[in-house]
Write a protein that holds these residues in place. Structure first.
Motif, PDB file in Angstrom:
ATOM      1  N   ASN A 165       0.826  -1.206   0.000  1.00  0.00           N
ATOM      2  CA  ASN A 165       0.000   0.000   0.000  1.00  0.00           C
ATOM      3  C   ASN A 165       0.862   1.259   0.000  1.00  0.00           C
ATOM      4  O   ASN A 165       1.915   1.326   0.637  1.00  0.00           O
ATOM      5  CB  ASN A 165      -0.925   0.015   1.214  1.00  0.00           C
ATOM      6  CG  ASN A 165      -1.954  -1.097   1.146  1.00  0.00           C
ATOM      7  OD1 ASN A 165      -2.207  -1.627   0.073  1.00  0.00           O
ATOM      8  ND2 ASN A 165      -2.527  -1.469   2.265  1.00  0.00           N
ATOM      9  N   ALA A 166       0.408   2.265  -0.742  1.00  0.00           N
ATOM     10  CA  ALA A 166       1.173   3.501  -0.876  1.00  0.00           C
ATOM     11  C   ALA A 166       0.240   4.664  -1.155  1.00  0.00           C
ATOM     12  O   ALA A 166      -0.897   4.479  -1.583  1.00  0.00           O
ATOM     13  CB  ALA A 166       2.204   3.363  -1.999  1.00  0.00           C
ATOM     14  N   VAL A 167       0.723   5.865  -0.889  1.00  0.00           N
ATOM     15  CA  VAL A 167       0.013   7.092  -1.225  1.00  0.00           C
ATOM     16  C   VAL A 167       0.982   7.980  -1.996  1.00  0.00           C
ATOM     17  O   VAL A 167       2.085   8.268  -1.518  1.00  0.00           O
ATOM     18  CB  VAL A 167      -0.507   7.822   0.025  1.00  0.00           C
ATOM     19  CG1 VAL A 167      -1.079   9.183  -0.351  1.00  0.00           C
ATOM     20  CG2 VAL A 167      -1.571   6.986   0.716  1.00  0.00           C
ATOM     21  N   LEU A 168       0.578   8.392  -3.186  1.00  0.00           N
ATOM     22  CA  LEU A 168       1.423   9.219  -4.038  1.00  0.00           C
ATOM     23  C   LEU A 168       0.854  10.623  -4.078  1.00  0.00           C
ATOM     24  O   LEU A 168      -0.346  10.805  -4.277  1.00  0.00           O
ATOM     25  CB  LEU A 168       1.470   8.628  -5.447  1.00  0.00           C
ATOM     26  CG  LEU A 168       1.593   7.096  -5.539  1.00  0.00           C
ATOM     27  CD1 LEU A 168       1.504   6.656  -6.984  1.00  0.00           C
ATOM     28  CD2 LEU A 168       2.888   6.645  -4.903  1.00  0.00           C
ATOM     29  N   ARG A 169       1.699  11.621  -3.910  1.00  0.00           N
ATOM     30  CA  ARG A 169       1.240  13.010  -3.916  1.00  0.00           C
ATOM     31  C   ARG A 169       2.054  13.822  -4.911  1.00  0.00           C
ATOM     32  O   ARG A 169       3.238  13.535  -5.157  1.00  0.00           O
ATOM     33  CB  ARG A 169       1.361  13.604  -2.517  1.00  0.00           C
ATOM     34  CG  ARG A 169       0.316  13.026  -1.558  1.00  0.00           C
ATOM     35  CD  ARG A 169       0.448  13.567  -0.172  1.00  0.00           C
ATOM     36  NE  ARG A 169      -0.649  13.112   0.671  1.00  0.00           N
ATOM     37  CZ  ARG A 169      -0.665  13.218   1.981  1.00  0.00           C
ATOM     38  NH1 ARG A 169       0.366  13.766   2.601  1.00  0.00           N
ATOM     39  NH2 ARG A 169      -1.707  12.792   2.671  1.00  0.00           N
ATOM     40  N   ALA A 181       0.710   6.805 -11.827  1.00  0.00           N
ATOM     41  CA  ALA A 181       1.680   7.792 -12.284  1.00  0.00           C
ATOM     42  C   ALA A 181       1.052   8.746 -13.297  1.00  0.00           C
ATOM     43  O   ALA A 181       1.292   9.965 -13.264  1.00  0.00           O
ATOM     44  CB  ALA A 181       2.889   7.083 -12.885  1.00  0.00           C
ATOM     45  N   ALA A 182       0.225   8.213 -14.196  1.00  0.00           N
ATOM     46  CA  ALA A 182      -0.424   9.061 -15.197  1.00  0.00           C
ATOM     47  C   ALA A 182      -1.421  10.018 -14.540  1.00  0.00           C
ATOM     48  O   ALA A 182      -1.540  11.182 -14.939  1.00  0.00           O
ATOM     49  CB  ALA A 182      -1.136   8.181 -16.232  1.00  0.00           C
ATOM     50  N   LEU A 183      -2.119   9.559 -13.536  1.00  0.00           N
ATOM     51  CA  LEU A 183      -3.065  10.419 -12.827  1.00  0.00           C
ATOM     52  C   LEU A 183      -2.341  11.525 -12.069  1.00  0.00           C
ATOM     53  O   LEU A 183      -2.778  12.678 -12.042  1.00  0.00           O
ATOM     54  CB  LEU A 183      -3.924   9.594 -11.863  1.00  0.00           C
ATOM     55  CG  LEU A 183      -4.971   8.678 -12.515  1.00  0.00           C
ATOM     56  CD1 LEU A 183      -5.548   7.710 -11.480  1.00  0.00           C
ATOM     57  CD2 LEU A 183      -6.083   9.513 -13.144  1.00  0.00           C
ATOM     58  N   ARG A 184      -1.233  11.172 -11.437  1.00  0.00           N
ATOM     59  CA  ARG A 184      -0.453  12.184 -10.714  1.00  0.00           C
ATOM     60  C   ARG A 184       0.049  13.258 -11.668  1.00  0.00           C
ATOM     61  O   ARG A 184       0.054  14.444 -11.346  1.00  0.00           O
ATOM     62  CB  ARG A 184       0.738  11.529 -10.012  1.00  0.00           C
ATOM     63  CG  ARG A 184       0.367  10.732  -8.779  1.00  0.00           C
ATOM     64  CD  ARG A 184       1.610  10.275  -8.023  1.00  0.00           C
ATOM     65  NE  ARG A 184       2.351  11.413  -7.527  1.00  0.00           N
ATOM     66  CZ  ARG A 184       3.510  11.847  -8.023  1.00  0.00           C
ATOM     67  NH1 ARG A 184       4.065  11.239  -9.056  1.00  0.00           N
ATOM     68  NH2 ARG A 184       4.126  12.880  -7.498  1.00  0.00           N
ATOM     69  N   ALA A 185       0.482  12.811 -12.852  1.00  0.00           N
ATOM     70  CA  ALA A 185       0.980  13.776 -13.829  1.00  0.00           C
ATOM     71  C   ALA A 185      -0.123  14.736 -14.269  1.00  0.00           C
ATOM     72  O   ALA A 185       0.163  15.859 -14.692  1.00  0.00           O
ATOM     73  CB  ALA A 185       1.551  13.045 -15.038  1.00  0.00           C
ATOM     74  N   ALA A 186      -1.386  14.304 -14.146  1.00  0.00           N
ATOM     75  CA  ALA A 186      -2.508  15.161 -14.508  1.00  0.00           C
ATOM     76  C   ALA A 186      -3.015  15.980 -13.331  1.00  0.00           C
ATOM     77  O   ALA A 186      -4.002  16.699 -13.460  1.00  0.00           O
ATOM     78  CB  ALA A 186      -3.648  14.310 -15.062  1.00  0.00           C
ATOM     79  N   TRP A 193      -3.790  14.784 -10.065  1.00  0.00           N
ATOM     80  CA  TRP A 193      -4.587  14.103  -9.060  1.00  0.00           C
ATOM     81  C   TRP A 193      -3.699  13.592  -7.937  1.00  0.00           C
ATOM     82  O   TRP A 193      -2.557  13.189  -8.159  1.00  0.00           O
ATOM     83  CB  TRP A 193      -5.324  12.913  -9.673  1.00  0.00           C
ATOM     84  CG  TRP A 193      -6.359  13.289 -10.682  1.00  0.00           C
ATOM     85  CD1 TRP A 193      -6.189  13.442 -12.016  1.00  0.00           C
ATOM     86  CD2 TRP A 193      -7.731  13.569 -10.416  1.00  0.00           C
ATOM     87  NE1 TRP A 193      -7.357  13.790 -12.625  1.00  0.00           N
ATOM     88  CE2 TRP A 193      -8.346  13.872 -11.664  1.00  0.00           C
ATOM     89  CE3 TRP A 193      -8.524  13.582  -9.273  1.00  0.00           C
ATOM     90  CZ2 TRP A 193      -9.685  14.182 -11.786  1.00  0.00           C
ATOM     91  CZ3 TRP A 193      -9.862  13.883  -9.387  1.00  0.00           C
ATOM     92  CH2 TRP A 193     -10.436  14.180 -10.627  1.00  0.00           C
ATOM     93  N   GLU A 194      -4.227  13.594  -6.725  1.00  0.00           N
ATOM     94  CA  GLU A 194      -3.593  12.860  -5.627  1.00  0.00           C
ATOM     95  C   GLU A 194      -4.111  11.442  -5.703  1.00  0.00           C
ATOM     96  O   GLU A 194      -5.310  11.199  -5.858  1.00  0.00           O
ATOM     97  CB  GLU A 194      -3.947  13.475  -4.282  1.00  0.00           C
ATOM     98  CG  GLU A 194      -3.305  12.735  -3.102  1.00  0.00           C
ATOM     99  CD  GLU A 194      -3.635  13.383  -1.777  1.00  0.00           C
ATOM    100  OE1 GLU A 194      -3.937  12.653  -0.823  1.00  0.00           O
ATOM    101  OE2 GLU A 194      -3.593  14.629  -1.703  1.00  0.00           O
TER     102      GLU A 194
END
Length: 394
Positions: free
Chosen positions: A45-49, A125-130, A132-133
């Motif tokens: 489990n991880a959280v990317l910001r 990764a693609a969502l973060r680049a757009a 999104w958290e």
């Protein structure tokens, strides 16, 4: 517009507590922001910001929000936090996600399986680049029993059978309607009546024939659709019987037991406490659960009169019924019977050693799950001497 602010709270894993911040430079996936991971060595489990640079770029844009990707073996991989038209679907569809009116966004064929982490990582990764958290929550230990999964599959097959039968009925109705229209369009025109060129009826005659041809072609097309859907309905309706066929089930159990032995060997060699050992342990539990379910199916079949043949039931010189013929048993093996080759049985109901001319020495094997009956040499001699040929062949 609301300026994007960097989150200050430390996220928590719902299973192991507060997560740990890892510098972006250590990210194997190439993340460039706050990357929190669970401290447990076997937890994924991880959280990317978003990184501070990305936050600065989005300062003039409205905050997009948080997308949560969850996975359990009971429910599969699901994406939450998206609404229609927010652009998430266009991003994640490239990474194995599908869309359903009932489920939402999900990864296909992810139930009852380990998480497809490559797809999840790339989508995150693609969502973060757009902007999104993204929070990832993977729980590999929550699963449904094999009996529950099989009941769900059977229920869905029954629903498909009903739905496809409805499609077939509708297509048949349309085919009949177009056929009736075709025949109605040429009513009053005698069969074989030629077109009277230059006559006032020429134009109407030609148009009637064109409409007749179009309707007949449409009728045949709908008839083919009806046959297609009727076939699919029959296949879906036979799912339960196909899955619980005793012979097929015995072969399935043998394959699962072989896989279980391999898992047990890998588990014994795995480092204790490693993620690999944890996954092999899960697979061992799943296999034991599935084998237990199929053994129950065989037990039920035995109660209904099915015989599970084995090595103890035969001796050399007996006869076994296999694929519609009786064969002399040449050797009794652990999983099969050695019998005369099928080439020796052409035109014969009972095949013995030495039959078949040039192929008399050829042999074949009959797995026990394909054997349907047994006779001793004495019983076979008595059956062959019977006056009723049907008794000898039974």
């Amino acid at each position: 517009m609301t300026a994007v602010q960097a989150p200050t709270d430390t996220p928590e894993c719902r299973q192991h507590g507060p997560m740990v911040l890892r510098p972006a430079s250590t990210s194997e996936q190439g993340f460039t922001g706050d990357w929190y991971t669970c401290p447990a060595p076997t937890c994924y489990n991880a959280v990317l910001r978003p990184s501070p640079e990305l936050i600065a770029q989005l300062a003039e844009q409205q905050k997009r929000g948080t997308i949560t990707i969850t996975h359990t073996r009971a429910d599969g991989t699901l994406l939450e936090g998206s609404t229609k038209g927010d652009g998430v679907w266009e991003i994640v569809r490239q990474h194995g996600f599908r869309s359903s009116r009932t489920v939402g966004l999900y990864i296909g064929h992810s139930r009852d399986r380990a998480a497809k982490r490559w797809n999840i990582d790339r989508a995150a990764a693609a969502l973060r680049a757009a902007g999104w958290e993204v929070a990832i929550d993977i729980d590999e230990d929550t699963r449904r029993t094999f009996a529950e999964a099989e009941a769900n599959r059977t229920e869905r097959a029954e629903e498909r059978a009903d739905r496809f039968a409805g499609y077939a009925g509708n297509a048949t109705g349309r085919s009949n309607a177009r056929h009736d229209a075709a025949m109605e369009g040429i009513r009053g025109i005698e069969p074989g009546q030629p077109i009277l060129v230059g006559h006032h009826s020429e134009r109407g005659h030609r148009r009637a024939l064109e409409r007749h041809d179009a309707n007949m072609r449409a009728s045949l097309a709908e008839e083919r659709k009806a046959e297609h859907w009727a076939g699919r309905a029959a296949a879906a309706g036979a799912y339960g019987a196909f899955r619980t066929n005793p012979g097929r089930t015995l072969r399935r159990i043998a394959k699962l037991e072989a896989e279980l032995r391999g898992v047990e060997r890998r588990l014994a060699d795995a480092a204790e406490g490693s993620a690999w050992a944890a996954e092999q342990g899960r697979r061992k539990e799943e296999l034991e659960d599935e084998i237990g379910y199929w053994r129950h199916v065989i037990a039920k079949a035995e109660e209904d009169g099915f015989k599970v043949w084995g090595k103890a039931d035969f001796k050399k010189g007996d006869f076994c019924r296999y694929e519609g013929r009786w064969y002399e048993v040449l050797r009794v093996n652990a999983k099969t019977l050695t019998i005369p080759h099928i080439h020796n049985g052409i035109g014969r109901k009972v095949v013995r050693k030495g039959d078949g001319g040039p192929t008399a020495d050829w042999t074949w094997t009959a797995p026990y799950d394909g054997v349907t009956s047994r006779r001793s040499a004495e019983e076979m001699a008595a059956a062959e001497s019977a006056t009723d040929p049907a008794e000898a062949e039974a």
